[in-house]
Design a protein around this motif. Structure first.
Motif, short mmCIF file in Angstrom:
data_model
loop_
_atom_site.label_atom_id
_atom_site.label_comp_id
_atom_site.label_asym_id
_atom_site.label_seq_id
_atom_site.Cartn_x
_atom_site.Cartn_y
_atom_site.Cartn_z
N ASN A 12 0.79 -1.23 0.00
CA ASN A 12 0.00 0.00 0.00
C ASN A 12 0.82 1.28 0.00
O ASN A 12 0.27 2.38 0.09
CB ASN A 12 -0.92 0.01 1.23
CG ASN A 12 -1.80 -1.22 1.28
OD1 ASN A 12 -2.30 -1.68 0.25
ND2 ASN A 12 -1.98 -1.78 2.47
N VAL A 13 2.15 1.15 -0.08
CA VAL A 13 3.01 2.33 -0.04
C VAL A 13 4.09 2.21 -1.10
O VAL A 13 4.34 1.13 -1.64
CB VAL A 13 3.67 2.49 1.35
CG1 VAL A 13 2.65 2.85 2.40
CG2 VAL A 13 4.44 1.23 1.75
N ALA A 14 4.74 3.34 -1.35
CA ALA A 14 5.87 3.38 -2.28
C ALA A 14 6.97 4.24 -1.67
O ALA A 14 6.72 5.02 -0.73
CB ALA A 14 5.44 3.96 -3.63
N ALA A 15 8.18 4.10 -2.18
CA ALA A 15 9.30 4.88 -1.67
C ALA A 15 8.98 6.37 -1.76
O ALA A 15 8.47 6.85 -2.78
CB ALA A 15 10.56 4.57 -2.45
N GLY A 16 9.25 7.09 -0.67
CA GLY A 16 8.97 8.53 -0.62
C GLY A 16 7.69 8.89 0.09
O GLY A 16 7.49 10.05 0.45
N ASP A 17 6.81 7.90 0.30
CA ASP A 17 5.53 8.18 0.97
C ASP A 17 5.75 8.51 2.44
O ASP A 17 6.60 7.90 3.12
CB ASP A 17 4.59 6.97 0.88
CG ASP A 17 4.04 6.77 -0.51
OD1 ASP A 17 4.29 7.62 -1.39
OD2 ASP A 17 3.36 5.74 -0.73
N GLN A 18 4.96 9.45 2.95
CA GLN A 18 4.91 9.73 4.38
C GLN A 18 3.72 8.95 4.94
O GLN A 18 2.63 8.99 4.37
CB GLN A 18 4.72 11.23 4.64
CG GLN A 18 5.90 12.09 4.24
CD GLN A 18 7.07 11.98 5.19
OE1 GLN A 18 6.92 11.51 6.32
NE2 GLN A 18 8.24 12.42 4.76
N VAL A 19 3.93 8.24 6.06
CA VAL A 19 2.86 7.42 6.62
C VAL A 19 2.64 7.76 8.08
O VAL A 19 3.54 8.24 8.77
CB VAL A 19 3.17 5.91 6.47
CG1 VAL A 19 3.25 5.52 5.01
CG2 VAL A 19 4.46 5.55 7.20
N GLU A 20 1.45 7.49 8.57
CA GLU A 20 1.11 7.71 9.96
C GLU A 20 1.29 6.42 10.76
O GLU A 20 1.34 5.33 10.19
CB GLU A 20 -0.34 8.21 10.08
CG GLU A 20 -0.59 9.57 9.45
CD GLU A 20 0.24 10.66 10.10
OE1 GLU A 20 0.40 10.62 11.34
OE2 GLU A 20 0.73 11.53 9.37
N ALA A 21 1.34 6.54 12.06
CA ALA A 21 1.44 5.37 12.92
C ALA A 21 0.20 4.50 12.74
O ALA A 21 -0.93 5.01 12.67
CB ALA A 21 1.56 5.80 14.38
N GLY A 22 0.40 3.19 12.63
CA GLY A 22 -0.71 2.26 12.48
C GLY A 22 -1.14 2.02 11.06
O GLY A 22 -2.00 1.17 10.82
N ALA A 23 -0.56 2.74 10.10
CA ALA A 23 -0.95 2.55 8.70
C ALA A 23 -0.56 1.15 8.23
O ALA A 23 0.53 0.66 8.52
CB ALA A 23 -0.29 3.60 7.82
N ALA A 24 -1.46 0.48 7.49
CA ALA A 24 -1.18 -0.85 6.95
C ALA A 24 -0.29 -0.70 5.72
O ALA A 24 -0.74 -0.29 4.66
CB ALA A 24 -2.47 -1.57 6.61
N LEU A 25 0.98 -1.04 5.85
CA LEU A 25 1.94 -0.87 4.76
C LEU A 25 1.84 -2.01 3.76
O LEU A 25 1.87 -1.80 2.55
CB LEU A 25 3.36 -0.79 5.32
CG LEU A 25 3.58 0.21 6.47
CD1 LEU A 25 5.03 0.15 6.93
CD2 LEU A 25 3.21 1.61 6.04
N VAL A 26 1.75 -3.24 4.30
CA VAL A 26 1.64 -4.44 3.47
C VAL A 26 0.54 -5.32 4.06
O VAL A 26 0.49 -5.52 5.28
CB VAL A 26 2.97 -5.23 3.45
CG1 VAL A 26 2.83 -6.51 2.64
CG2 VAL A 26 4.10 -4.36 2.91
N THR A 27 -0.36 -5.83 3.23
CA THR A 27 -1.40 -6.74 3.71
C THR A 27 -1.15 -8.12 3.12
O THR A 27 -0.52 -8.28 2.06
CB THR A 27 -2.80 -6.25 3.31
OG1 THR A 27 -2.85 -6.03 1.90
CG2 THR A 27 -3.14 -4.95 4.03
#
Length: 669
Positions: A649-664
């Motif tokens: 669900n993410v790519a290099a350079g993305d800013q993410v919040e705590a608890g975000a599902a990065l990989v399912t």
């Protein structure tokens, strides 16, 4: 002496500099970002100037805003502290151009030592021994891999610019050299804006020993003995001490003279640290140490040098910057006793020392004249995700190493720090480890003894009894307050603490601790609580003070602890160890994340550096999936279990919040 000083930094070093500046009668000026508007260093300063947004690159690292803040506040001098712009040539030059006194070395000296490859070449010319390695300009991966083969594994990849362990990788296996090189280059580019690295021999049993040097504008230069900084994790120092255990006098003199020669070779002025690596495989000796780098600034660990020499190095900095001569000649610098410093971090040792954030709901440090605590925050302050997670430093001094360590251990066991997770208990474990007490140390100490330093958490009856005393007393207070609002506050039917008709009050208290559910049968009787734990019955009684202090007796053992309410339960602090008890709320259901059991989640806000997997990939538990940068450190996040990746669900350079599902993962719901 100038009359006003702007500190171009934050946290504990800003507060520490202000302490000396005030003693010398200087007006102190702080700078602050959006995130630091109410910070401790801002509250401590006489004046403060806002310099930008929370991110350091938009505030503390913007030279123009620092210079403008100095002009607006009427500052005559700028102290850079350490980190941020402290070793930035352009900043030193900008201060000079603006007519401001820069409390640091000349820009030429910073430039000479700012790049590790050039610095090593310069030291070779000055006759200072250097570590074998490649320090040239070529950065091609294949070429560097070939140089590593020539040097012989293990090797160390190090960023040419900067320090603090960022952009540094130890490589033991040629097969992973290229991957580790890319990781080091990424981290170096992010931290210092310069991806260049050098490759050098990794010493098998290295001791990291550094020399504090000082020089003035009158041709004087001295060394103030050594510090041993060998206890590190991820190449960042954890515990420092002075003098170095087992240091022969001949080696101290040889290393000190080499450090002074290094300083003189670049026309140094002010405080600096020359770092050496020593081979401890056969004990310390005057012919087995090599130059690593020079830090052209004050070091985090400078208090241990102050303790054994009876000096104030910040005062020396200010006086030298004002044009005065060094206050002591080499032969007049004393070496009294032993000092040890630990760095208290907001981090989770059990989770690979991952940084932690949040509000310090409790920070109570015991009083001890032999202990110095340089804190960057106070109780109630927030540990921000934008900056280094160091809470502060604790320094113990004694006539001997044994005396200093004994005082340190007692202090750490008595300290109470809650809110974010910290390394307090870990530090106490290190300070009490048999090998450390025997000074059997090198830079691999923590990795080698990690299992013993991070014992499996076990809830004993004494800790549980104290927790029950605090929890029940706190609940009784809340119940009493609620009962005052009822029509019949004295009715037993208004009680909510397990009262039953015709007998003692029985109930089962449920908690979640370290991810595991606990069900504790308890019975209130005669002002005490009887409870069952691990098949045995125990009895606890005691009081909860208004400040959260607990005095409890559990199975005839009297003890002290601290009770700290939290949003979903409470923390119990005993002997420096924090246990977080979550009190389940049947109405508190996390519907948003209920279906994300099969997901790799971000442990905190941060930036995605690299994605190492893709949809459809079969992964094993512990496999590296995502590389993330948070709080100035790069972290590799691993698969929580065996499975097949459903989506990234993410790519290099993305800013993410705590608890975000990065990989399912497939079947995760």
């Amino acid at each position: 002496m100038f009359k006003s000083l702007l500190i171009a930094n934050r946290g504990e070093i800003a507060v520490r500099i202000m302490r000396t500046a005030r003693r010398l009668g200087l007006r102190t000026i702080a700078v602050y970002s959006d995130a630091d508007a109410g910070a401790y260093h801002v509250r401590e300063a006489d004046d403060a100037v806002h310099i930008g947004a929370a991110a350091a690159k938009e505030s503390y690292l913007v030279i123009e805003r620092i210079i403008e803040a100095a002009k607006r506040s009427g500052a005559e001098a700028i102290h850079p502290g350490y980190g941020f712009l402290s070793e930035n040539v352009a900043f030193a030059e900008a201060c000079e151009k603006a007519g401001l006194v820069f409390v640091g070395p000349p820009a030429s000296a910073i430039r000479a030592m700012g790049l590790k490859d050039a610095a090593k070449a310069l030291m070779e010319k000055a006759g200072v021994p250097v570590v074998p390695g490649y320090h040239g300009e070529m950065q091609d991966a294949r070429f560097l891999e070939g140089e590593a083969q020539k040097i012989g594994y293990p090797v160390l990849i190090k960023a040419v610019a900067g320090g603090g362990g960022k952009g540094m990788r130890r490589v033991d296996d040629p097969k992973v050299f290229e991957a580790e090189l890319k990781a080091a280059q990424r981290e170096a580019g992010s931290a210092f804006g310069d991806e260049r690295v050098l490759v050098e021999k990794y010493v098998a049993r290295p001791r990291h020993i550094e020399i504090q040097v000082f020089a003035d504008a009158h041709g004087n230069a001295v060394y103030l003995h050594e510090r041993d900084c060998s206890l590190q994790r991820r190449h960042q120092k954890v515990i420092e001490e002075a003098p170095a255990p087992g240091m022969p006098e001949a080696m101290r003199r040889a290393m000190g003279e080499a450090a002074v020669a290094a300083a003189k070779a670049i026309g140094y002025r002010g405080a600096g640290t020359v770092e050496f690596i020593a081979d401890a495989s056969k004990g310390l000796s005057a012919d087995a140490f090599w130059f690593m780098e020079m830090n052209t600034r004050l070091q985090v660990e400078h208090p241990v040098t102050e303790a054994i020499t009876g000096t104030d190095l910040v005062e020396w900095q200010l006086r030298v910057a004002a044009g005065e001569a060094l206050p002591l000649a080499q032969g007049d610098i004393p070496l009294n006793g032993h000092a040890v410093e630990v760095r208290l971090y907001a981090e989770d040792p059990a989770n690979n020392f991952f940084p932690s954030t949040g509000r310090l709901t409790r920070m109570r440090l015991p009083g001890d004249a032999a202990i110095r605590a340089d804190m960057g925050v106070e109780e109630g302050d927030d540990v921000s995700l934008f900056y280094d997670p160091m809470i502060g430093k604790i320094i113990a001094h004694g006539e001997t190493r044994e005396a200093a360590l004994s005082r340190l251990r007692r202090f750490l066991r008595s300290a109470e720090v809650a809110g974010p997770k910290t390394n307090l208990a870990f530090l106490a474990a290190v300070a009490g480890h048999d090998a450390f007490l025997k000074a059997d140390i090198d830079t691999g100490f923590i990795d080698r003894h990690l299992a013993a330093l991070l014992p499996a958490p076990k809830l004993d009856a004494l800790t549980l009894g104290a927790a029950l005393v605090g929890h029940l007393a706190d609940r009784a207070r809340k119940t009493e307050a609620a009962q005052r609002a009822t029509r019949d506050p004295y009715s037993p039917w208004a009680a909510s603490d397990g009262w039953v008709l015709g007998g003692g009050r029985r109930q089962v208290l449920t908690f979640t601790l370290d991810g595991e559910a606990l069900a504790i049968p308890v019975r209130m009787q005669g002002g005490a609580v009887r409870f069952v734990h691990e098949g045995g019955e125990h009895v606890a009684s005691g009081t909860l003070g208004p400040d959260g202090g607990i005095v409890a007796t559990v199975d005839s053992v009297r003890m002290k602890a601290a009770f700290v309410p939290a949003a979903r339960g409470f923390a119990l602090i005993r002997e420096g160890v924090v246990r977080d008890f979550i009190v389940p709320d049947p109405l508190d259901v996390d519907l948003v994340h209920e279906g994300e059991v099969g997901a790799l989640k971000s442990p905190m806000p941060g930036k995605i550096v690299a994605v190492l997997t893709g949809a459809g990939a079969a992964v094993k538990k512990g496999a590296a999936l995502v590389v993330m940068e948070a709080m100035k450190m790069e972290q590799t996040l691993a698969a929580p279990a065996d499975g097949v990746v459903e989506a990234v669900n993410v790519a290099a350079g993305d800013q993410v919040e705590a608890g975000a599902a990065l990989v399912t993962f497939e079947g995760g719901d």
